[in-house]
Design an enzyme around this catalytic site. Structure first.
Site, short mmCIF file in Angstrom:
data_model
loop_
_atom_site.label_atom_id
_atom_site.label_comp_id
_atom_site.label_asym_id
_atom_site.label_seq_id
_atom_site.Cartn_x
_atom_site.Cartn_y
_atom_site.Cartn_z
N ARG A 304 1.72 10.25 17.90
CA ARG A 304 2.66 10.42 16.78
C ARG A 304 4.07 10.79 17.24
O ARG A 304 5.06 10.27 16.73
CB ARG A 304 2.11 11.52 15.87
N CYS A 371 -6.23 -2.45 -6.18
CA CYS A 371 -7.09 -2.04 -7.30
C CYS A 371 -7.89 -0.79 -6.97
O CYS A 371 -9.12 -0.85 -6.85
CB CYS A 371 -8.00 -3.19 -7.68
#
Ligand code: LLP
Length: 439
Positions: A304, A371
């Site tokens: 990171r 969805c």
């Protein structure tokens, strides 16, 4: 991690406002969206270089190797850039080994971690001759030894270099899903077992102990935990040397943090993290007058910290709708491009590309078209008035953004573009419908 009502946007060295519009280095984000479409991951080469320098500087004076945890973003262009700066990689799968090798990362700078390396993946690691296969179970060691023994008659007599990843049982006080060094998680070896495996390696003619390693988790803010883990890892390293083994690599893992903007307290600087590591080494008796012996290679595995703040996700507003008492800003980016908010409740700062300093007019649900009710980039986030067609930029997506993307809902992968000054180059072309199903 989630503090949805915050508006904080960390300052950036590469995303800046010019003439009322955001730019990535010297490229306007609007021009990138027009040329390459949205959603698109925009990566800054300058920001990666800067992060590497800052991390490297934090360990100045200690013989060290930065092995980029490429799971954060394995794009070959990023691997090439980092390898050129002197970095190696920490790989966790056959696919990562393949791409690290193909991107030209020298095998001497490749280590491999992971609790479930398959026989095929281990065989690939042996074939490539990587620096260390970091072992995480007795069963894995058995497989490696069998593979090493099987190749010995074929004339390959060099012992296979392995590492032992200990689980130091240190609580990093971070999100539970990204804490990896506590007993009761699946990672690493408890010390008794690590000692027993060290004896097995010492007795094997096919294996040699190259590394001792640990990784306690991500987004480390508690330097005491890091120091403790480095100390325990260092003590085990010294114990191994005392038993006639000669590990060279002392790998203390990754987890160096970045600011996403929702922190109550600033994370420690990388210089302070370097000092916390030095403290751990000193407590383990490995520093003499502040120096590490020349035959010890301190290794770290940041993911990171090298790339997280070096990319942003550029997305266009498809519709704005009001439902219940909520304002839904529906974007063309979704959990398929950035799953961190859905998965960890993670905070990513989100700003309009045009006139980004406009004040929030109220709270917004910034969602994608997928969805799933859980498909959101931000919930209840203060945001300026935005309209269909506007561009938003989601910050801090370089690590575990594109890398964790999926094609759910038959959504082709987003493109990745790397900026270098005023030039933007496609480093991953946008997926096509044909790419969704092969064979
Ligand atoms: N080394 C090992 C053995 C690891 O397992 C990891 C990350 C790293 C190094 C690099 O950690 P970093 O420096 O990036 O914190 N998907 C999560 C993060 C999972 C990290 C897994 N292991 C997220 O989005 O925050």
């Amino acid at each position: 991690m989630d503090r949805g009502s915050r508006t904080d946007v960390p300052s950036s060295t590469w995303i800046t406002e010019r003439d009322g519009h955001l730019h990535a280095e010297g490229c306007s984000l609007e021009s990138i969206a027009s040329a390459h479409g949205t959603p698109v991951h925009v990566v800054s080469s300058a920001a990666i270089r800067r992060a590497f320098r800052e991390i490297d500087d934090a360990l100045a004076g200690l013989p060290h190797l930065v092995c980029y945890a490429m799971k954060a973003n394995g794009n070959p262009a990023i691997l090439r850039l980092l390898a050129g700066l002197g970095a190696g990689v920490d790989a966790v799968s056959g696919g990562e080994l393949h791409w690290a090798h193909r991107a030209g990362v020298p095998v001497e700078r490749i280590v491999m971690s992971g609790v479930g390396k398959t026989d095929d993946e281990l065989a690939l690691a042996l074939r490539l001759g990587i620096r260390s296969i970091h072992v995480e179970s007795a069963s894995e060691l058995t497989v490696i030894e069998a593979l090493a023994a099987a190749r010995a008659p074929r004339g390959s007599t060099e012992p296979i270099r392995v590492g032992l990843r200990i689980n130091p049982n240190v609580d990093p006080k971070t999100h539970p899903y990204i804490a990896t060094g506590i007993h009761g998680t699946k990672f690493g070896l408890e010390l008794d077992e690590a000692r027993a495996l060290a004896e097995r390696i010492a007795a094997s003619q096919h294996l040699t102990l190259e590394a001792v390693t640990s990784h306690i988790g991500s987004q480390l803010g508690d330097l005491g935990a890091l120091t403790e883990s480095v100390e325990l890892t260092g003590r085990f390293f010294a114990w191994c040397r005392g038993r006639g083994l000669s590990p060279r690599m002392l790998d203390v893992g990754g987890g160096w943090p970045i600011a996403y903007g929702d922190e109550d307290e600033a994370y420690p600087s990388y210089a302070r993290i370097g000092d916390a590591i030095r403290d751990g080494l000193a407590r383990a008796g490995l520093l003499v007058e502040g120096r590490l012996a020349d035959d010890v290679l301190l290794t770290i595995e940041p993911g990171r910290a090298l790339v997280g703040d070096a990319a942003a996700l550029l997305t266009r507003v498809v519709h704005v709708k009001h439902q219940g008492d909520k304002r839904f800003v529906v974007c063309d980016a979704a959990m398929t491009e950035l799953i961190r908010p859905s998965l960890y409740g993670a905070y990513h700062a989100i700003v309009p590309v045009r006139a980004p300093s406009r004040l929030p007019v109220g709270s917004a649900e910034i969602v994608g078209p997928v969805c799933e009710t859980g498909d959101f980039l931000a919930e209840g986030r203060p945001l300026a008035e935005v309209a269909r067609g506007d561009l938003l930029v989601v910050r801090g997506t370089g690590a575990y953004g594109a890398a964790m993307s999926s094609e759910y809902n038959a959504r082709p992968r987003a493109a990745e573009v790397m900026v270098e000054g005023a030039t933007a180059t496609v480093i991953r072309r946008r997926g096509r419908y044909e790419d969704l199903h092969h064979g």
